[in-house]
Design a protein around this motif. Structure first.
Motif, short mmCIF file in Angstrom:
data_model
loop_
_atom_site.label_atom_id
_atom_site.label_comp_id
_atom_site.label_asym_id
_atom_site.label_seq_id
_atom_site.Cartn_x
_atom_site.Cartn_y
_atom_site.Cartn_z
N GLY A 180 -52.07 -13.70 5.01
CA GLY A 180 -53.34 -14.05 4.41
C GLY A 180 -53.20 -14.06 2.90
O GLY A 180 -52.45 -13.26 2.33
N GLU A 181 -53.90 -14.98 2.27
CA GLU A 181 -53.94 -15.01 0.80
C GLU A 181 -55.39 -15.22 0.37
O GLU A 181 -56.02 -16.19 0.77
CB GLU A 181 -53.06 -16.12 0.26
N LEU A 182 -55.89 -14.27 -0.39
CA LEU A 182 -57.22 -14.38 -0.98
C LEU A 182 -57.05 -14.75 -2.44
O LEU A 182 -56.30 -14.08 -3.17
CB LEU A 182 -57.96 -13.05 -0.88
N LEU A 183 -57.72 -15.81 -2.86
CA LEU A 183 -57.61 -16.31 -4.23
C LEU A 183 -58.97 -16.27 -4.90
O LEU A 183 -59.97 -16.72 -4.32
CB LEU A 183 -57.11 -17.75 -4.24
N LEU A 184 -59.01 -15.76 -6.12
CA LEU A 184 -60.20 -15.79 -6.96
C LEU A 184 -59.87 -16.64 -8.18
O LEU A 184 -58.94 -16.33 -8.92
CB LEU A 184 -60.60 -14.38 -7.42
N VAL A 185 -60.59 -17.73 -8.34
CA VAL A 185 -60.36 -18.64 -9.47
C VAL A 185 -61.63 -18.66 -10.31
O VAL A 185 -62.70 -19.00 -9.82
CB VAL A 185 -60.02 -20.06 -8.97
#
Length: 125
Positions: A63-68
């Motif tokens: 899993g990869e959680l990204l905050l941009v």
């Protein structure tokens, strides 16, 4: 055994555009659903489930959680089988990893940030 649909690994190239079905334990399927449901309505957050490096194995999901936010990007990359709990508290998503004897690693996501604690003492009230 439930399955989740995930993005393939960036290699090999011939599989780069087709989603992959991976068999997972029920707990992993629930964790994926909780994380996806939390991230989906939040404009700055994205969750990507990707096939792990050991092709053809059950529970082989990363899993990869990204905050941009503007020019800043934060990410959290983990294997779903490391995850002990995923809890949606509305404005906050809490992921708990490798809990042992009341001590765990946690990651806390909010609308505008990501906090990681590598030594979190669990308290139950």
């Amino acid at each position: 055994m439930p399955t989740v649909q995930v993005q393939p690994r960036p290699t090999p190239e011939e599989r780069a555009d087709a989603e992959v079905q991976v068999e997972v334990d029920e707990a992993i399927a629930v964790h994926v659903e909780i994380i996806e449901d939390w991230a989906a309505p939040r404009q700055n957050w994205e969750f990507i489930a990707r096939e792990g490096h050991d092709f053809g194995r059950a529970n082989n999901v990363e899993g990869e959680l990204l905050l941009v936010a503007g020019e800043q990007t934060s990410s959290l990359l983990f294997r779903l089988d490391q995850l002990d709990a995923a809890e949606d508290f509305g404005e906050e998503l809490l992921l708990r990893f490798e809990e042992k004897d009341g001590i765990a690693k946690i990651a806390r996501m909010t609308g505008n940030g990501l906090d990681v604690e590598l030594f979190h003492i669990l308290t139950f009230t």
